[in-house]
Design an enzyme around this catalytic site. Sequence first.
Site, PDB file in Angstrom:
ATOM      1  N   ASN B 396      14.163  46.324 -51.769  1.00  0.00           N
ATOM      2  CA  ASN B 396      14.415  45.619 -50.525  1.00  0.00           C
ATOM      3  C   ASN B 396      13.199  45.660 -49.592  1.00  0.00           C
ATOM      4  O   ASN B 396      12.450  44.686 -49.512  1.00  0.00           O
ATOM      5  CB  ASN B 396      15.651  46.214 -49.842  1.00  0.00           C
ATOM      6  CG  ASN B 396      16.151  45.350 -48.708  1.00  0.00           C
ATOM      7  OD1 ASN B 396      15.428  44.505 -48.199  1.00  0.00           O
ATOM      8  ND2 ASN B 396      17.379  45.567 -48.304  1.00  0.00           N
ATOM      9  N   ASP B 397      12.985  46.801 -48.951  1.00  0.00           N
ATOM     10  CA  ASP B 397      11.927  46.867 -47.943  1.00  0.00           C
ATOM     11  C   ASP B 397      10.537  46.598 -48.517  1.00  0.00           C
ATOM     12  O   ASP B 397       9.687  46.056 -47.819  1.00  0.00           O
ATOM     13  CB  ASP B 397      11.956  48.235 -47.268  1.00  0.00           C
ATOM     14  CG  ASP B 397      13.279  48.478 -46.558  1.00  0.00           C
ATOM     15  OD1 ASP B 397      13.846  47.493 -46.050  1.00  0.00           O
ATOM     16  OD2 ASP B 397      13.745  49.626 -46.541  1.00  0.00           O
ATOM     17  N   VAL B 398      10.326  46.939 -49.804  1.00  0.00           N
ATOM     18  CA  VAL B 398       8.989  46.774 -50.378  1.00  0.00           C
ATOM     19  C   VAL B 398       8.638  45.312 -50.663  1.00  0.00           C
ATOM     20  O   VAL B 398       7.513  45.020 -51.050  1.00  0.00           O
ATOM     21  CB  VAL B 398       8.799  47.613 -51.666  1.00  0.00           C
ATOM     22  CG1 VAL B 398       8.964  49.092 -51.372  1.00  0.00           C
ATOM     23  CG2 VAL B 398       9.751  47.176 -52.758  1.00  0.00           C
ATOM     24  N   VAL B 399       9.610  44.397 -50.457  1.00  0.00           N
ATOM     25  CA  VAL B 399       9.299  42.976 -50.617  1.00  0.00           C
ATOM     26  C   VAL B 399       9.584  42.200 -49.335  1.00  0.00           C
ATOM     27  O   VAL B 399       9.611  40.978 -49.342  1.00  0.00           O
ATOM     28  CB  VAL B 399      10.093  42.324 -51.782  1.00  0.00           C
ATOM     29  CG1 VAL B 399       9.587  42.820 -53.125  1.00  0.00           C
ATOM     30  CG2 VAL B 399      11.580  42.565 -51.645  1.00  0.00           C
ATOM     31  N   ALA B 437      15.465  50.950 -44.391  1.00  0.00           N
ATOM     32  CA  ALA B 437      14.894  50.737 -43.069  1.00  0.00           C
ATOM     33  C   ALA B 437      15.899  50.021 -42.176  1.00  0.00           C
ATOM     34  O   ALA B 437      15.685  49.883 -40.983  1.00  0.00           O
ATOM     35  CB  ALA B 437      13.615  49.927 -43.178  1.00  0.00           C
TER      36      ALA B 437
END
Lengths: 105, 470
Positions: B396-399, B437
Amino acid sequence: MEQVLLYFNEYKEAIFIIILSIFLGIEVISNVPSVLHTPLMSGANAISGVIIIGGIILLGHADLSGFSLELALGILAVLFGTLNVAGGFVVTDRMLDMFKKKKSN
Amino acid sequence: MPENTMQYGEIILDFSYLVAAILFVIGLKLLSKPESAKRGNLYAAAGMVLAMITTLILHKDAEGNNIALTNVIVIVAVITVGTVIGAVVARRIKMTAMPQLVSFYNATGGAASALVALMEYSNPDNTSILVTLLGLVIGSIAFSGSMIAYGKLDGWVKDWLSPLMKYINLFMLALVTVIVVYLMVAVNPMVSKEVLIYILFIMALVYGVFFVMPIGGADMPVIISLLNSFTGIAAAMAGFIYSNQAMILGGIFVGAAGTILTILMCRAMNRSLLNVIVGAFGGGGAVKGDKEIGIIKEISLSDASVLLNYTQKVVIVPGYGLAAAQAQHICSELDKLLTDRGVEVKYAIHPVAGRMPGHMNVLLAEADVPYEKLVEMDDINPDMPNTDVVVVIGANDVVNPAALDDASSPIYGMPIINAHESKNIIVMKRGMGKGYAAIENYLFYNDKTRMLFGNAKDSLQKLVAEIKNL
């Protein structure tokens, strides 16, 4: 000031070891591919089990004539240290096995 | 003659520590290259066994007495039990439970350091009180912190974030410091030092719990790596008590290596270590209302299978959801199936994807994915615009492109995998829940994005079945 100098004098060898080991640790770890972050961390974790030496010294000179809190904690320290060492190295080996297998293919 | 043998014994012991220390250094150095990693691990283990055996045989106390035979027997018995338990658990445990296990073993190392320091404190021969106290405090924090990390990774401890946490933590830390200083300087303490040392021990344990409690799952790789370095430092402190070079060098060495790894992780998230510890994530959770974010579009299994089957280049972005659903094997099956049909499949690995450093690499390696296929973020990003389909599995957050262009986002500035630059994006996700996050992911609202809702393992299984039918 004098105290600081005396302190340094008393522990100078240890201070040298610390400073040099820090540089060595940084040097060895830099530029590690992220593929190996987990095994590396796990291997380092196993090395920190070197506290087992302290446990052996402690339990080695403990009084075994009767049961005491010290004895129980000493046994626990050695047991925990061993878990860290044995478990750490074996887990690392197992992780690396998986990488190895793929390479030969 | 007896005096000579005594001396020789000590010299041999010191020499064996030197050899052990060298083996640790070489071992860790070899561990940092894929070809030699396995050998490196064996070298380090050999160093450890050597130091253990020589200590057992040759160590002498202040009066020059060797370790008595009965003590040797007890120690060997305890070590045997520990080795059998440690090795069997390490062999048997599922690969997906690896982060927990590493955390657990780290906890045991911290506990051993704390216990050694606790008992050496009351030893009148021990003159290094400061390092003893530091060893006790750091070892205790490493122990209880790692146990909480273990519990979180295993799912039975939940994140506990409260605005008060920051102050409680600062207060605890101050209290621990005060007790340490008091124990150092007080000549006639009001409470006996024997009692105070146990209070300090308990305070440090509690602080370790509070220290890790608020850390969100996404920050877990950083914290695990940090706790790892704590254990090393605690072991080194204990090494000072015994003036034992193998312990000092091994401990500091691990401490430094762990710290560097921690910093690498932080850099990968573009955050400072302090920021991770204090926990800025999750604070600004609310989505800003003034921004039009678009609509979510779903994709059917058959459309997804057609899209993947008749394409050239596919990049899979795995995240914690893949590990949580234990979907690595079926993911590898999808990869093999597509590769057989002539599709080029690669994996984009974000440095902090998963719950420990390098988590995705280990997970996919277990599922027989060749590691040449695992491409690091910086190497795959330039290739993103030429990629036909990106499949985001449980990441999720890494993209999240908000990291690139939304200055108000808590993750602004964090390097991401540029999935949004590819031609098509399929996101596999359980539901519309937010990542750790707790912020809205604009990638999901992208025109090129299609969502495939459901458990990653189920979705992948159905997808593989669909593609086989094509």
